[in-house]
Design a protein around this motif. Sequence first.
Motif, PDB file in Angstrom:
ATOM      1  N   VAL A 171      11.565  12.203  52.001  1.00 12.31           N
ATOM      2  CA  VAL A 171      11.026  13.378  52.684  1.00 12.31           C
ATOM      3  C   VAL A 171      11.450  13.336  54.143  1.00 12.31           C
ATOM      4  CG1 VAL A 171       8.942  14.654  53.342  1.00 12.31           C
ATOM      5  CG2 VAL A 171       9.033  13.488  51.123  1.00 12.31           C
ATOM      6  N   SER A 172      12.034  14.432  54.610  1.00  6.96           N
ATOM      7  CA  SER A 172      12.447  14.562  56.008  1.00  6.96           C
ATOM      8  C   SER A 172      11.814  15.804  56.608  1.00  6.96           C
ATOM      9  CB  SER A 172      13.973  14.674  56.111  1.00  6.96           C
ATOM     10  OG  SER A 172      14.606  13.536  55.556  1.00  6.96           O
ATOM     11  N   TYR A 173      11.659  15.796  57.933  1.00  5.77           N
ATOM     12  CA  TYR A 173      11.130  16.949  58.656  1.00  5.77           C
ATOM     13  C   TYR A 173      12.202  17.510  59.580  1.00  5.77           C
ATOM     14  CZ  TYR A 173       6.513  15.459  57.087  1.00  5.77           C
ATOM     15  OH  TYR A 173       5.437  15.102  56.304  1.00  5.77           O
ATOM     16  N   ASP A 174      12.339  18.829  59.573  1.00  2.00           N
ATOM     17  CA  ASP A 174      13.265  19.478  60.496  1.00  2.00           C
ATOM     18  C   ASP A 174      12.731  19.355  61.926  1.00  2.00           C
ATOM     19  OD1 ASP A 174      14.805  20.237  58.345  1.00  2.00           O
ATOM     20  OD2 ASP A 174      13.877  22.225  58.178  1.00  2.00           O
ATOM     21  N   GLY A 193      17.347  17.406  64.810  1.00  2.00           N
ATOM     22  CA  GLY A 193      17.873  17.208  63.472  1.00  2.00           C
ATOM     23  C   GLY A 193      16.818  16.638  62.539  1.00  2.00           C
ATOM     24  N   PRO A 194      17.169  16.357  61.280  1.00  2.00           N
ATOM     25  CA  PRO A 194      16.197  15.855  60.310  1.00  2.00           C
ATOM     26  C   PRO A 194      15.633  14.490  60.706  1.00  2.00           C
ATOM     27  CG  PRO A 194      18.213  16.617  59.227  1.00  2.00           C
ATOM     28  CD  PRO A 194      18.506  16.556  60.678  1.00  2.00           C
ATOM     29  N   LEU A 195      14.308  14.353  60.567  1.00  2.00           N
ATOM     30  CA  LEU A 195      13.638  13.079  60.816  1.00  2.00           C
ATOM     31  C   LEU A 195      13.065  12.580  59.499  1.00  2.00           C
ATOM     32  CD1 LEU A 195      11.685  13.922  64.109  1.00  2.00           C
ATOM     33  CD2 LEU A 195      13.848  12.675  63.893  1.00  2.00           C
ATOM     34  N   GLN A 196      13.536  11.439  59.034  1.00  2.00           N
ATOM     35  CA  GLN A 196      13.050  10.896  57.771  1.00  2.00           C
ATOM     36  C   GLN A 196      11.641  10.330  57.939  1.00  2.00           C
ATOM     37  OE1 GLN A 196      15.609   8.023  55.909  1.00  2.00           O
ATOM     38  NE2 GLN A 196      16.732   9.595  54.804  1.00  2.00           N
ATOM     39  N   ALA A 197      10.757  10.735  57.021  1.00  2.00           N
ATOM     40  CA  ALA A 197       9.388  10.216  57.018  1.00  2.00           C
ATOM     41  C   ALA A 197       9.212   9.155  55.948  1.00  2.00           C
ATOM     42  CB  ALA A 197       8.386  11.352  56.813  1.00  2.00           C
ATOM     43  N   VAL A 198       9.596   9.464  54.714  1.00  2.00           N
ATOM     44  CA  VAL A 198       9.561   8.455  53.646  1.00  2.00           C
ATOM     45  C   VAL A 198      10.945   8.380  53.014  1.00  2.00           C
ATOM     46  CG1 VAL A 198       7.106   8.783  53.176  1.00  2.00           C
ATOM     47  CG2 VAL A 198       8.763  10.083  51.869  1.00  2.00           C
ATOM     48  N   ARG A 199      11.303   7.181  52.529  1.00  2.00           N
ATOM     49  CA  ARG A 199      12.657   6.948  52.048  1.00  2.00           C
ATOM     50  C   ARG A 199      12.654   6.230  50.707  1.00  2.00           C
ATOM     51  NH1 ARG A 199      12.314   5.742  57.208  1.00  2.00           N
ATOM     52  NH2 ARG A 199      11.906   3.535  56.813  1.00  2.00           N
ATOM     53  N   ASN A 200      13.380   6.799  49.760  1.00  2.00           N
ATOM     54  CA  ASN A 200      13.712   6.139  48.494  1.00  2.00           C
ATOM     55  C   ASN A 200      12.489   5.533  47.804  1.00  2.00           C
ATOM     56  OD1 ASN A 200      16.430   6.728  49.075  1.00  2.00           O
ATOM     57  ND2 ASN A 200      16.632   4.847  50.255  1.00  2.00           N
ATOM     58  N   ILE A 201      11.449   6.346  47.619  1.00  2.00           N
ATOM     59  CA  ILE A 201      10.235   5.881  46.975  1.00  2.00           C
ATOM     60  C   ILE A 201      10.413   5.877  45.460  1.00  2.00           C
ATOM     61  CG2 ILE A 201       7.771   6.290  46.643  1.00  2.00           C
ATOM     62  CD1 ILE A 201       8.458   5.523  49.490  1.00  2.00           C
ATOM     63  N   PRO A 213       6.046  23.580  55.763  1.00  2.00           N
ATOM     64  CA  PRO A 213       7.294  24.339  55.585  1.00  2.00           C
ATOM     65  C   PRO A 213       8.530  23.663  56.165  1.00  2.00           C
ATOM     66  CG  PRO A 213       5.517  25.788  56.295  1.00  2.00           C
ATOM     67  CD  PRO A 213       4.995  24.385  56.394  1.00  2.00           C
ATOM     68  N   ASN A 214       8.364  22.831  57.189  1.00  2.00           N
ATOM     69  CA  ASN A 214       9.542  22.193  57.800  1.00  2.00           C
ATOM     70  C   ASN A 214       9.930  20.889  57.124  1.00  2.00           C
ATOM     71  OD1 ASN A 214       7.290  20.760  58.777  1.00  2.00           O
ATOM     72  ND2 ASN A 214       8.397  20.124  60.620  1.00  2.00           N
ATOM     73  N   ALA A 215       9.295  20.587  55.988  1.00  2.00           N
ATOM     74  CA  ALA A 215       9.613  19.355  55.246  1.00  2.00           C
ATOM     75  C   ALA A 215      10.679  19.627  54.197  1.00  2.00           C
ATOM     76  CB  ALA A 215       8.364  18.799  54.600  1.00  2.00           C
ATOM     77  N   ARG A 216      11.522  18.651  53.987  1.00  2.00           N
ATOM     78  CA  ARG A 216      12.568  18.730  52.964  1.00  2.00           C
ATOM     79  C   ARG A 216      12.470  17.483  52.089  1.00  2.00           C
ATOM     80  NH1 ARG A 216      12.070  22.854  54.718  1.00  2.00           N
ATOM     81  NH2 ARG A 216      13.481  24.162  55.968  1.00  2.00           N
ATOM     82  N   ALA A 217      12.321  17.686  50.779  1.00  2.00           N
ATOM     83  CA  ALA A 217      12.165  16.565  49.853  1.00  2.00           C
ATOM     84  C   ALA A 217      13.337  16.527  48.878  1.00  2.00           C
ATOM     85  CB  ALA A 217      10.853  16.683  49.081  1.00  2.00           C
ATOM     86  N   SER A 218      13.801  15.318  48.588  1.00  2.00           N
ATOM     87  CA  SER A 218      14.869  15.127  47.609  1.00  2.00           C
ATOM     88  C   SER A 218      14.488  13.982  46.679  1.00  2.00           C
ATOM     89  CB  SER A 218      16.195  14.831  48.307  1.00  2.00           C
ATOM     90  OG  SER A 218      16.115  13.621  49.045  1.00  2.00           O
TER      91      SER A 218
END
Length: 236
Positions: A11-14, A18-26, A59-64
């Motif tokens: 999960v990253s925030y705009d 630029g994008p700021l990663q909050a959580v990574r590869n969970i 809304p400014n969060a991006r999840a992959s």
Amino acid sequence: MTLLTINQLTVSYDSPRGPLQAVRNINLTVNKGEVLGLVGESGSRKSTLVSAMLTLLPPNARASGELRYRGVDLLTLPKEGRRKLRGNGTATVSQDPFTALNPVVTIGKQLIAFQHHKGGTRAEKRLRARHILERVGIFDPAGRLTQYSHELSGGIRQRIAIAAALLTEPELLITDESTTALNATTEMQVLEILKATQKLVDGAIIFVTHDLYLVSALCDKVAVMYAGEVVEVRGQ
């Protein structure tokens, strides 16, 4: 049976930079009948992960990655499907029930509203609300239904928040730091309620906390978060 499967969730925030990663590869799995403790210090991004599980990211969060509930990827599920899931599949107990409860509406009206997806008359829903208050250890539940949240102690409000979540009959119940704002005596009382709650949920429970005593008392599997990553899983 696996209820929730998380694969490589990031999960990253705009932001202006630029994008700021909050959580990574969970990577996590939560099975039916399981009690998972999600632990970590303040700032480890536990709440961001919970928001993703509940499909309530801002809304400014991006999840992959993948976030599958009963095999359905919540990240690709349409908005209406996610809303229905929160009403019927998942529920949460927040850290501060005072802000979760509406101060200008009686407890009874709020607990009736929590049953919007259920059938039955208003009287039947009110009776169901009274019964669930009894089950979480509230004295004079009929009287509590006529009160407002500001008339209640912190411990009673927390019990009502738990009762409200249970009224939805969730398969996945998430409690987010649900004892942090309580004093030591009330915390122990609510801990007993949480123990009893395990028997009332026909699914799985995730306890989000930094309290290792709470984890040892309630959980059979523990995931440890640090700096936005799950660094260890015990009990699987």
